[in-house]
Design a protein around this motif. Sequence first.
Motif, PDB file in Angstrom:
ATOM      1  N   ILE A 142      34.032  33.235  39.012  1.00 43.60           N
ATOM      2  CA  ILE A 142      34.555  34.200  39.743  1.00 43.60           C
ATOM      3  C   ILE A 142      34.628  33.927  41.147  1.00 43.60           C
ATOM      4  O   ILE A 142      33.542  33.611  41.654  1.00 43.60           O
ATOM      5  CB  ILE A 142      33.650  35.654  39.595  1.00 43.60           C
ATOM      6  N   LEU A 143      35.709  34.344  42.032  1.00 39.50           N
ATOM      7  CA  LEU A 143      35.674  33.848  43.288  1.00 39.50           C
ATOM      8  C   LEU A 143      35.741  35.060  44.014  1.00 39.50           C
ATOM      9  O   LEU A 143      36.357  36.139  43.786  1.00 39.50           O
ATOM     10  CB  LEU A 143      36.846  33.154  43.438  1.00 39.50           C
ATOM     11  N   LEU A 144      34.513  35.025  45.044  1.00 36.38           N
ATOM     12  CA  LEU A 144      34.505  36.387  45.924  1.00 36.38           C
ATOM     13  C   LEU A 144      34.450  36.133  47.423  1.00 36.38           C
ATOM     14  O   LEU A 144      34.457  34.730  47.883  1.00 36.38           O
ATOM     15  CB  LEU A 144      32.894  36.908  45.550  1.00 36.38           C
ATOM     16  N   ALA A 145      34.943  37.062  47.906  1.00 39.37           N
ATOM     17  CA  ALA A 145      35.018  37.028  49.525  1.00 39.37           C
ATOM     18  C   ALA A 145      34.265  38.226  50.030  1.00 39.37           C
ATOM     19  O   ALA A 145      34.392  39.329  49.649  1.00 39.37           O
ATOM     20  CB  ALA A 145      36.475  37.188  50.008  1.00 39.37           C
ATOM     21  N   MET A 150      37.594  38.493  44.002  1.00 40.17           N
ATOM     22  CA  MET A 150      39.158  38.361  44.454  1.00 40.17           C
ATOM     23  C   MET A 150      39.779  37.843  43.290  1.00 40.17           C
ATOM     24  O   MET A 150      40.975  37.919  43.075  1.00 40.17           O
ATOM     25  CB  MET A 150      39.273  37.224  45.594  1.00 40.17           C
ATOM     26  N   ALA A 151      39.183  36.809  42.738  1.00 45.30           N
ATOM     27  CA  ALA A 151      39.948  36.005  41.407  1.00 45.30           C
ATOM     28  C   ALA A 151      39.122  35.708  40.391  1.00 45.30           C
ATOM     29  O   ALA A 151      37.736  35.509  40.776  1.00 45.30           O
ATOM     30  CB  ALA A 151      40.832  34.888  42.142  1.00 45.30           C
ATOM     31  N   THR A 152      39.606  35.102  39.321  1.00 45.68           N
ATOM     32  CA  THR A 152      39.005  34.661  38.427  1.00 45.68           C
ATOM     33  C   THR A 152      39.563  33.031  38.253  1.00 45.68           C
ATOM     34  O   THR A 152      40.747  32.892  38.456  1.00 45.68           O
ATOM     35  CB  THR A 152      38.760  35.357  36.889  1.00 45.68           C
ATOM     36  N   SER A 153      38.806  32.117  37.747  1.00 44.10           N
ATOM     37  CA  SER A 153      39.517  30.674  37.505  1.00 44.10           C
ATOM     38  C   SER A 153      38.658  30.080  36.391  1.00 44.10           C
ATOM     39  O   SER A 153      37.774  30.022  36.155  1.00 44.10           O
ATOM     40  CB  SER A 153      39.286  29.718  38.858  1.00 44.10           C
ATOM     41  N   LEU A 154      39.966  29.465  35.563  1.00 51.45           N
ATOM     42  CA  LEU A 154      39.230  28.881  34.398  1.00 51.45           C
ATOM     43  C   LEU A 154      40.075  27.445  34.546  1.00 51.45           C
ATOM     44  O   LEU A 154      41.175  27.392  34.527  1.00 51.45           O
ATOM     45  CB  LEU A 154      40.084  29.197  33.227  1.00 51.45           C
ATOM     46  N   THR A 155      39.181  26.386  35.307  1.00 54.59           N
ATOM     47  CA  THR A 155      39.507  25.121  35.515  1.00 54.59           C
ATOM     48  C   THR A 155      39.403  24.023  34.315  1.00 54.59           C
ATOM     49  O   THR A 155      38.316  24.145  33.653  1.00 54.59           O
ATOM     50  CB  THR A 155      38.715  24.790  36.818  1.00 54.59           C
ATOM     51  N   ALA A 202      46.231  42.876  34.016  1.00 51.86           N
ATOM     52  CA  ALA A 202      44.812  42.479  33.573  1.00 51.86           C
ATOM     53  C   ALA A 202      44.353  42.827  31.959  1.00 51.86           C
ATOM     54  O   ALA A 202      44.547  44.096  31.844  1.00 51.86           O
ATOM     55  CB  ALA A 202      43.891  42.727  34.583  1.00 51.86           C
ATOM     56  N   ASP A 203      43.851  42.150  31.334  1.00 49.42           N
ATOM     57  CA  ASP A 203      43.345  42.586  30.045  1.00 49.42           C
ATOM     58  C   ASP A 203      41.930  43.266  30.617  1.00 49.42           C
ATOM     59  O   ASP A 203      41.462  42.974  31.725  1.00 49.42           O
ATOM     60  CB  ASP A 203      43.256  41.292  29.091  1.00 49.42           C
ATOM     61  N   ALA A 204      41.061  43.647  29.459  1.00 50.33           N
ATOM     62  CA  ALA A 204      39.941  44.203  29.723  1.00 50.33           C
ATOM     63  C   ALA A 204      38.878  43.537  30.548  1.00 50.33           C
ATOM     64  O   ALA A 204      38.147  43.937  31.281  1.00 50.33           O
ATOM     65  CB  ALA A 204      39.398  44.877  28.435  1.00 50.33           C
ATOM     66  N   THR A 205      38.934  42.308  29.940  1.00 56.57           N
ATOM     67  CA  THR A 205      37.900  41.327  30.598  1.00 56.57           C
ATOM     68  C   THR A 205      38.087  41.025  31.973  1.00 56.57           C
ATOM     69  O   THR A 205      36.828  41.119  32.703  1.00 56.57           O
ATOM     70  CB  THR A 205      37.637  40.121  29.720  1.00 56.57           C
ATOM     71  N   THR A 206      39.310  40.734  32.130  1.00 49.92           N
ATOM     72  CA  THR A 206      39.607  40.295  33.700  1.00 49.92           C
ATOM     73  C   THR A 206      39.389  41.266  34.505  1.00 49.92           C
ATOM     74  O   THR A 206      39.056  41.260  35.678  1.00 49.92           O
ATOM     75  CB  THR A 206      41.146  39.585  33.600  1.00 49.92           C
ATOM     76  N   ALA A 207      40.020  42.615  34.481  1.00 45.74           N
ATOM     77  CA  ALA A 207      39.808  43.621  34.748  1.00 45.74           C
ATOM     78  C   ALA A 207      38.413  44.038  35.273  1.00 45.74           C
ATOM     79  O   ALA A 207      37.835  44.465  36.406  1.00 45.74           O
ATOM     80  CB  ALA A 207      40.680  45.085  34.342  1.00 45.74           C
ATOM     81  N   LYS A 208      37.397  44.153  34.306  1.00 49.13           N
ATOM     82  CA  LYS A 208      36.150  44.273  34.389  1.00 49.13           C
ATOM     83  C   LYS A 208      35.187  43.230  35.395  1.00 49.13           C
ATOM     84  O   LYS A 208      34.939  43.693  36.406  1.00 49.13           O
ATOM     85  CB  LYS A 208      35.202  44.253  33.095  1.00 49.13           C
ATOM     86  N   SER A 209      35.855  41.857  35.109  1.00 51.85           N
ATOM     87  CA  SER A 209      35.169  40.918  36.144  1.00 51.85           C
ATOM     88  C   SER A 209      35.827  41.223  37.630  1.00 51.85           C
ATOM     89  O   SER A 209      34.989  40.821  38.672  1.00 51.85           O
ATOM     90  CB  SER A 209      35.885  39.673  35.650  1.00 51.85           C
ATOM     91  N   LEU A 210      36.682  41.644  37.942  1.00 53.24           N
ATOM     92  CA  LEU A 210      37.419  41.951  38.975  1.00 53.24           C
ATOM     93  C   LEU A 210      37.103  43.340  39.635  1.00 53.24           C
ATOM     94  O   LEU A 210      37.668  43.587  40.901  1.00 53.24           O
ATOM     95  CB  LEU A 210      38.980  41.590  39.315  1.00 53.24           C
TER      96      LEU A 210
END
Length: 254
Positions: A142-145, A150-155, A202-210
Amino acid sequence: MLFGVMWYETDIVEGRTPMWSQIAERLRRAIEDGTFRPGQALPGEAELNRRFGVSRTTSRAALDFLEAEGLISRKSGRGSIVIEPRIERPLNRLSSFSEDMAVRGLKPSYRTRSLRLALATQSVATELKIVVNSPVLEIDRILLADESPMATSLTYLAPVAFERSGLPTITALDNGSLYGWLKEAAGVALTGGHERVEGSIADATTAKSLGLKQPAAVLVCHRTSWNSARQPVEYVVLHYRADRYSFQVGLARS
């Protein structure tokens, strides 16, 4: 509005510029100079009507315009709330999240959820130009400012990124830029890439993360980056908050 004059101190007059536009411009400048900060409410329609002697239609048009510009959120019972400004990122420049935030005076931070060796699926192998089931390093963050997600990243990193240097630690990833680690620890500098951006819900997991309430819009970016030999090193899928991010690209007419 003159410099140093508050938004309400001078009258508006009929002329070439519509009265609703004059009110919107004053409120916009008050947001920009910090008179109204994120989370605070702007004056309501009734207050604007009394101060400037305009109709409800005029004051509503001013607030509707600010909402359309992404400066405020209007909700029944709460009024017109100033929202955090969007981060504008150019699409013609390869930069790390930390570089993007530093330019805007925001403090980047990271929350690594998982770090593991995985086998490349067909889609990942195609992007990285490697054989299916080759080992890749999968990093979920999870990327934060300023501590705000602010965003999730799967690299996915190709073997060239970690065969000699070994794997990074979660501590290293939480404390700095992935691009910085690639350059300093792995000796790999990313010099270019290509990116595809699309809108999604956003799916449920992404929405919760953000920290978003569903349904919530996100901007999904698929990016492949390569080194100076144009050898793919990184494939990443990012989900950006659509209410905090916008992308810009320069255009030329040939």
